[in-house]
Design a protein around this motif. Structure first.
Motif, PDB file in Angstrom:
ATOM      1  N   TYR A  32      36.887  57.876  51.535  1.00  0.00           N
ATOM      2  CA  TYR A  32      37.442  59.194  51.863  1.00  0.00           C
ATOM      3  C   TYR A  32      38.288  59.756  50.728  1.00  0.00           C
TER       4      TYR A  32
ATOM      5  N   ARG B 288      35.336  62.234  49.551  1.00  0.00           N
ATOM      6  CA  ARG B 288      35.731  63.421  50.306  1.00  0.00           C
ATOM      7  C   ARG B 288      36.851  64.209  49.636  1.00  0.00           C
ATOM      8  N   ARG B 289      37.893  63.548  49.163  1.00  0.00           N
ATOM      9  CA  ARG B 289      38.950  64.281  48.450  1.00  0.00           C
ATOM     10  C   ARG B 289      38.414  64.823  47.134  1.00  0.00           C
TER      11      ARG B 289
ATOM     12  N   LEU C  28      35.119  64.638  46.111  1.00  0.00           N
ATOM     13  CA  LEU C  28      33.712  65.089  46.210  1.00  0.00           C
ATOM     14  C   LEU C  28      32.832  64.476  45.139  1.00  0.00           C
TER      15      LEU C  28
ATOM     16  N   SER D 220      30.403  54.453  49.803  1.00  0.00           N
ATOM     17  CA  SER D 220      30.101  55.190  51.027  1.00  0.00           C
ATOM     18  C   SER D 220      29.252  54.357  51.988  1.00  0.00           C
TER      19      SER D 220
ATOM     20  N   LYS E 103      37.874  62.222  56.939  1.00  0.00           N
ATOM     21  CA  LYS E 103      38.101  63.645  56.658  1.00  0.00           C
ATOM     22  C   LYS E 103      36.807  64.403  56.883  1.00  0.00           C
TER      23      LYS E 103
END
Length: 418
Positions: free
Chosen positions: A370, A374-375, A377, A384, A418
């Motif tokens: 994450y 996610r933070r 990208l 993952s 997220k």
């Protein structure tokens, strides 16, 4: 100001760039910093933040609020993570602390399971209070922390005492950070206990390494002690300790500093950059443990405005991708790893990646995915895949009864999704 860091094992000098804290100042806020995060290889040798952020270790106020809102709405994966938490025996408000004056890890009279079980209970009850708002859980967490703050005077044993001081130091401080504003928690007594009982051992290990050859101890020994010093620095608003930990991460002499923990880099292996982890030739349980120990350091620093996740060309991400790929069952390159042991620095070598405990599950991957995926990208393919293969993450008590199941606080699905 741009500085150059120590030589990497490949002989390249790395030029450091703007810190995340500098980005926060110059780019006008967190959103801008995150947007710029992938473009900057942090960080310069900043001093500690002028004002520490609280809560500001593994979880900041935004993390807690997101979990609270998402769980209340019944949204997954947060709800699945919450259900994992509430089902754990350590998260029950009926937990009774077993504080004792002397904790022993290694050698005769070992009793350190008393400590790691109580820390898991304090942390999990604190999470239940923060996310669910239940007063009984807050009272339980405070009761556990207060009992140890007024009882514990010594952590001892053989060399393993340094592992206990490191792992349980940063974990204990994280539980206390969540409870720091709760009226029934004696923060002052707890801060004093951390300074008197844990920090001296943490500092002694990083500066003296138990009088052994500097390369004798595996990366995790340095990492857990760095994490403890960093956490104590944040808990106590102690900039000198914070700086000590961050400086060691960047340039320390032992195996926990970033260039030693990830000694060999491989470019474009099936399209991804990988980094061989220092313990990869030893076994995979300790290797995955390293993801949790270094991950804790990076997340705590991030929440104080320091981007160690991206330091040295995102070297930690390359290491985590390597570890995840191998533990998912794929092949990875391996360079012979040679190091000095004992007090004489007698050389030993590992010539192949170890398959021992390959695929071991530990709750360390959600935090990494994450962040990078996610933070920032970024394409963190193997991290993952590992994250979702072991979700939802539990914590202490969900991964066996021995110390390995308590080397990380866990519950990353609940707190980082997220």
């Amino acid at each position: 100001m741009s500085r150059t860091s120590r030589n990497s094992p490949h002989g390249h000098l790395h030029t450091t760039e703007l810190s995340r804290r500098g980005l926060l100042r110059t780019a006008g806020g967190l959103g801008a910093a995150v947007a710029l995060g992938s473009a900057f290889a942090a960080t310069s040798a900043d001093a500690a933040p002028g004002t520490f952020t609280h809560p500001g270790m593994l979880h900041n106020a935004g993390d807690i609020n997101r979990a609270k809102v998402r769980v209340a709405a019944g949204d997954d994966p947060w709800l699945s993570g919450w259900n994992k938490l509430t089902a754990n025996s350590h998260s029950q408000s009926t937990w009774t602390p077993r504080a004792t004056a002397t904790i022993i890890r290694g050698g005769t009279g070992e009793n350190y399971s008393l400590l790691f079980n109580d820390i898991a209970a304090a942390y999990q009850n604190a999470l239940r209070w923060k996310v669910g708002g239940t007063e009984a859980n807050a009272q339980c967490a405070a009761k556990i922390l207060n009992a140890w703050a007024t009882t514990l005077t010594t952590v001892t044993g053989n060399a393993d005492r340094f592992l206990a001081a490191g792992i349980y130091g940063w974990q204990f401080a994280n539980a206390a950070e969540l409870m720091r504003d709760y009226s029934a928690f004696d923060l002052g007594a707890f801060q004093e206990m951390m300074t008197k009982v844990f920090y001296p051992l943490n500092n002694q290990f990083l500066t003296g390494h138990n009088d052994a050859c500097i390369t004798n101890y595996w990366a995790n020994w340095d990492l857990c002690n760095m994490a403890s010093i960093l956490a104590i620095g944040i808990l106590n608003n102690d900039g000198a300790k914070y700086d000590q930990a961050v400086t060691y991460f960047k340039s320390g002499a032992g195996n926990g500093s970033i260039a030693h923990a990830v000694p060999f880099l491989y470019s474009n292996v099936d399209g991804y950059d990988l980094g061989q982890w220092q313990e990869s030739g030893r076994d995979q349980g300790h290797t995955v443990m390293g993801m949790g120990q270094m991950g804790a350091i990076c997340e705590m620093a991030w929440n104080q405005g320091e981007d160690l996740y991206s330091y040295d060309g995102r070297r930690f991400m390359k290491g985590a991708q390597y570890v995840a790929k191998y533990n998912l069952g794929s092949d990875v390159p391996f360079t012979t790893y040679t190091w000095g042991t004992g007090q004489s620095c007698a050389q030993q070598s590992q010539t192949v990646v170890s398959s021992a405990s390959r695929g071991q599950v530990r709750p360390v991957w959600a935090q990494l995915h994450y962040h990078y995926g996610r933070r920032l990208l970024l394409d963190d393919k193997y991290i993952s895949q590992m994250c979702f293969s072991v979700a939802p993450e539990g914590g202490g008590g969900d991964y066996g009864t021995t110390s390995g199941g308590f080397d990380q606080l866990g519950f990353g699905t609940l707190m980082y999704a997220k």
